[in-house]
Design an enzyme around this catalytic site. Structure first.
Site, PDB file in Angstrom:
ATOM      1  N   ILE A  57      -1.854   2.905  -8.849  1.00 28.16           N
ATOM      2  CA  ILE A  57      -1.032   2.259  -7.825  1.00 28.16           C
ATOM      3  C   ILE A  57      -0.486   3.358  -6.918  1.00 28.16           C
ATOM      4  O   ILE A  57       0.101   4.334  -7.391  1.00 28.16           O
ATOM      5  CB  ILE A  57       0.116   1.457  -8.475  1.00 28.16           C
ATOM      6  CG1 ILE A  57      -0.453   0.365  -9.406  1.00 28.16           C
ATOM      7  CG2 ILE A  57       1.022   0.850  -7.413  1.00 28.16           C
ATOM      8  CD1 ILE A  57      -1.410  -0.602  -8.745  1.00 28.16           C
ATOM      9  N   GLU A 114      -5.938  -8.401  -1.459  1.00 29.65           N
ATOM     10  CA  GLU A 114      -6.406  -9.768  -1.629  1.00 29.65           C
ATOM     11  C   GLU A 114      -6.304 -10.278  -3.056  1.00 29.65           C
ATOM     12  O   GLU A 114      -6.363 -11.474  -3.298  1.00 29.65           O
ATOM     13  CB  GLU A 114      -7.870  -9.857  -1.150  1.00 29.65           C
ATOM     14  CG  GLU A 114      -7.983  -9.622   0.343  1.00 29.65           C
ATOM     15  CD  GLU A 114      -9.402  -9.331   0.805  1.00 29.65           C
ATOM     16  OE1 GLU A 114     -10.055  -8.474   0.189  1.00 29.65           O
ATOM     17  OE2 GLU A 114      -9.846  -9.970   1.763  1.00 29.65           O
TER      18      GLU A 114
END
Lengths: 195, 741
Positions: free
Chosen positions: B618, B694
């Site tokens: 991340i 997404e």
């Protein structure tokens, strides 16, 4: 086929010709006071407050998202109250004190709502953000003044500013990036500080 | 760098205190909260732009019989009226960039038929209403359901429309448990807050567009092709973009019209679509009809699965919604079939919208899995676990990293999944309560990208690339990557993106932005590190870049010193390599939702929602969480409210504004949380990250729909799940309950 063909076209299509009793647009001299500064303008009478700010004064912080009062991106404060600047004509605001997102910070010091939006990541693309921030400032003033909302249980009492109250009162400001949980956290946080 | 082998140890590894991953505030945050970030339409300092306004076709099919522009041309302030009769020559359509005002044929409602340019916005808008167009109209084809008979297999795009393995029909017929269900999803619109906008300005045979565009290099290339210019004569600039979600992957009609009109009048032209025009003139996500068939044994092991999807496209186009693509990789089953078909309808242009394929595909398939679990009496998580594949079931290659099961298990624990009762068993006053879950999966592609970095004598690093930030946090993660690589704080990184004058970059789309652009920057920084070490004659083995300096051996030299008086530059690029085919690249996650359904009105309210995701490394814990939550809320919209209603008589959207096309508002969004499990994907890219833009929407709506079933015992297979669709089922169930008692 011509008569039948017309039925495939959209009914209610606005007539090409203006209605005969429409007055011709005029150029109006106008003085707008925005963020404490006076601006002498000469505007087409059809100019909205939103377009006056963006296209004539050069304050583009106020955004045009729908131009129909449906998204809230154009929210500004007029005499401290939040309004959709796309739904009002500039000519109606001579003498009013207009505050836009550019007018909230005090020099380098951000308004607490602005600072909280950064800290809580209350935005992504940033296009609805000026409207959310101006709306939040106006909303907190309404809540402090004891105005009830649709979710206020006792409209005669003073509603505590719960998350449900914030959500209800901010629902005129759409955010397609959907930063909603972070916006609510930012407002909750800033509401406790000295605004 | 080409991704041909897994990435080993990198300078980003083993630095728990590193910049990358930290929840750093957005570096463009201050500009955005003060209203000083200029979006396309707001670019100042252009000489005296004129204002354009688009006139749209009022029919969906037929031709222009005549077009009378006399009144418009004589209207106050009007400079130019452009129609098919005087539009400059354009080339063929390039990618999704269509030539404008070509001939008299009308293919869809809202197709631009004229472009009015005037001194002011008010004058252009008023004059646009004076353009009188006579049409020869024909009845439009606007219903996908009615056109199924003429649906055909589209040309392969990035993937083949069809796939199969084994003998689906045979295995499905022989399966002891069968499910055969059809789901429909309506047209959806991106509804990004910033409408499409462009200011076009020519200088000789070169044109600059200040525009709202997600993929600048692609736009540059296609537009140059359309205009018959070399790409270097077309420059796209998009510093700040008010959301895209796919709608700004291509140069939309307003951009082409502004360029043509600016050329014609020899003056910059600015134009923004109105919100209403966004629905017709810009692109949208097609509606779909999806049939899912599942064959399983009584323990829930799938022997056969099929996912077929029908979608529509505007005449002359073969863009198709790849609804079933993700199904090829999600669950094990020896016998499989996926199929995509399209029908050309007189509908506005369809295009990619956030998670094209997965977003609507998982609305259908993940509900079908829930239906199968219900039919078998197996927990929906357990059913998925039992069908967890050892490798990609169709590509027959391993997954890079696949943590779907840990995501589901951790989500169940955090959400309190064990409190989920049998369908229809939980009640709270007039509300029926239910929980649902869904798996999430989204392709994780890598795209070619390049970057250039320059370390100045002041010790500041400038990053340049034609990358974009559509709200994803690109500015910030690029500063973090460069900062950590060079040992500089983010305050000493200048990120300059959003301009095709800079090195080519992937742009923002398809969840490839951060991984691709970030990796190019990583490589550029790595090259700069080597150059600096060489310049300082420092040993690379134990060199540490930290606190604005390099420590190597017993020496410490500041970066400013190493940069020298002239500064130092480096470039870097990333390309996909053989790992692309040798592994299956997906991000995974799991959604959990709890809803309350009003037993009297059928209104569905989301109570809380959780997403557990894996996205490799991340890059920024704060912006990643925001993106995931935003995606989940997009899914809430798809499940409960978003519905582009096409009028079959006119091929127009009935609800073409934000008052009638409902997207989630504050009051629709309760407590929502997104968490990430630790992961590194060493086959994805040198950052070991995966895309997140997404993943949040994939499966999110299905979790809500499954929760609605769990609350009510009513299965609605036609999105969105509005109360009118739930009420008949609720009444029927109420009747049954009453009859029984």
């Amino acid at each position: 086929m011509a008569a039948g063909a017309a039925s495939f076209g959209w009914p209610g299509h606005p007539s090409a010709a203006p209605a005969p009793d429409d007055p011709a647009p005029q150029m109006l001299p106008l003085r707008l006071t925005v963020n404490g500064r006076g601006h002498d303008l000469r505007l087409d009478s059809r100019t909205t407050l939103l377009d006056a700010l963006r296209e004539h004064i050069g304050l583009t912080g106020t955004k045009k998202g729908c131009d129909h009062g449906q998204c809230g991106a154009c929210t500004v404060l007029v005499e401290g109250r939040r309004i959709n600047s796309c739904l009002t004509l500039a000519a109606m605001h001579e003498g009013d004190a207009v505050t836009t997102v550019e007018g909230l910070a005090k020099g380098e010091a951000l308004h607490p709502i602005q600072a909280a939006f950064i800290a809580h990541d209350g935005f992504q693309c940033g296009y609805c953000t000026p409207g959310q921030i101006c709306s939040a400032v106006g909303m907190l003033a309404e809540a402090r003044a004891g105005w009830p909302s649709h979710v206020t249980a006792d409209i005669a009492g003073t509603a505590a500013l719960s998350d449900a109250e914030i959500r209800e009162r901010m629902s005129g400001n759409l955010c397609r990036c959907s930063a909603y949980p972070n916006i609510v956290a930012a407002i909750r946080d800033a509401a406790g500080s000295d605004l | 760098m080409e991704m041909n082998q897994p990435i080993g140890q990198t300078p980003l590894d083993g630095r728990p205190d590193g910049l990358v991953g930290r929840p750093v505030d957005r570096i463009d945050g201050r500009l955005k909260v003060t209203g000083l970030a200029p979006y396309a339409y707001e670019t100042q300092a252009l000489r005296n732009p004129a204002y354009g306004f688009i006139v749209e076709a009022r029919i969906a099919r037929g031709g222009i019989r005549s077009i009378d522009t006399a009144a418009a041309r004589l209207a106050p302030g009007v400079i130019h009226v452009m129609t098919h009769e005087n539009v400059p020559a354009q080339g063929e359509r390039r990618e999704q960039v269509w030539p404008q005002l070509q001939g008299t044929e009308i293919r869809f409602f809202g197709q631009p038929v004229a472009f009015v340019v005037a001194e002011t916005f008010e004058q252009a808008r008023a004059a646009a209403a004076l353009v009188a167009v006579q049409y020869d109209a024909q009845p439009p084809k606007a219903s996908l359901k009615d056109a199924l008979g003429e649906a055909y297999k589209p040309k392969p795009a990035q993937t083949d429309p069809d796939s199969q393995a084994g003998d689906f029909e045979g295995a499905f017929g022989a399966a002891p448990v069968q499910l055969d269900v059809t789901y429909t999803t309506p047209p959806q619109v991106h509804a990004q807050m910033e409408p499409h906008a462009t200011i076009a300005a020519w200088d000789g045979d070169k044109v600059v567009l200040q525009t709202a565009n997600q993929m600048l290099n692609r736009g540059q290339k296609s537009l140059a092709g359309l205009l018959g210019l070399p790409p270097e004569n077309v420059r796209l600039v998009s510093r700040y973009i008010g959301g895209g979600f796919g709608s700004k992957l291509q140069v939309q009609p307003e951009g082409v019209l502004a360029v043509l009109a600016a050329k014609a009048i020899g003056r910059p032209v600015k134009v923004a679509m109105t919100r209403q025009q966004e629905f017709h003139c810009a692109s949208h996500r097609t509606g779909t009809i999806q049939r899912v068939r599942l064959g399983a044994d009584r323990d829930g092991r799938l022997s056969a699965l099929a996912h077929e999807s029908w979608s529509d496209a505007t005449p002359g186009d073969q863009f198709f919604e790849t609804s079933a693509n993700v199904t090829r990789s999600l669950y094990a089953a020896p016998h499989r079939l996926t199929r995509h078909r399209i029908a050309n309808l007189n509908v506005p242009v369809t295009s990619a919208m956030r998670a094209p394929g997965e977003a609507v595909g998982q609305l259908a398939f993940e509900c079908a899995m829930d239906e199968l679990a219900e039919q078998l009496g197996i927990d929906p998580i357990e059913l998925r676990v039992r069908n967890e594949p050892a490798e990609d079931p169709e590509k027959k290659v391993p997954f890079t990293v696949r943590q779907l099961v840990p995501c589901m298990r951790e989500g169940a624990r955090l959400f309190g999944w064990d409190k989920r009762g049998d369908a229809g068993s939980r009640r709270e006053g007039r509300f029926m309560l239910g929980m649902g879950m869904s798996a999430a999966a989204r392709l994780n592609p890598l795209m070619p990208s390049a970057a250039r970095v320059r370390l100045g004598p002041d010790g500041y690093l400038t990053v340049r690339m034609a990358m974009t930030d559509i709200g994803t946090g690109t500015y910030t993660i690029l500063a973090q990557i460069a900062g950590e690589m060079m040992g500089l704080p983010v305050e000493r990184i200048r990120v300059e993106i959003g301009d095709t004058a800079y090195p080519m970059a992937a742009g923002s789309g398809g969840s490839f932005g951060a991984g691709s652009a970030g990796s190019a920057l990583y490589v550029a920084c790595d090259n700069l590190r080597q150059a600096l070490l060489k310049a300082g004659d420092l040993r690379p083995d134990d060199a540490v870049f930290a606190d604005g300096a390099v420590r190597a051996g017993n020496r410490t030299v500041t970066l400013a010193e190493l940069a020298g008086r002239d500064g130092m530059e480096a470039a870097g690029e990333i390309k996909p390599g053989s790992l692309k085919e040798r592994y299956s690249h997906y991000s995974f996650g799991a959604h959990f939702a709890e809803v309350a359904v009003d037993a009297d009105t059928g209104e569905v309210r989301l109570r809380r929602m959780l997403g557990v995701f894996t996205g490799g490394r991340i890059l920024n814990a704060k912006t990643a969480r925001s993106q995931a939550i935003g995606g989940m809320i997009f899914g809430v919209g798809a499940a409960l409210m978003e519905d582009g209603v096409l009028d079959p008589r006119y091929g127009s959207f009935v609800n073409r504004d934000l008052a009638e096309y409902h997207v989630p508002a504050h009051a629709d969004v309760p407590e929502i949380e997104a968490v990430f499990l630790p992961e590194r994907d060493d086959k994805a890219n040198p950052l070991k990250s995966k895309g997140l833009g997404e993943l949040g929407i994939c499966g999110a709506g299905a979790a809500l729909a499954n929760a609605v079933y769990n609350a009510t015992c009513v299965r609605v297979r036609d999105y969105p799940l509005t109360l009118d669709k739930l009420l008949p089922g609720l009444e029927e169930r109420e009747g049954r309950v009453q009859r029984r008692s």
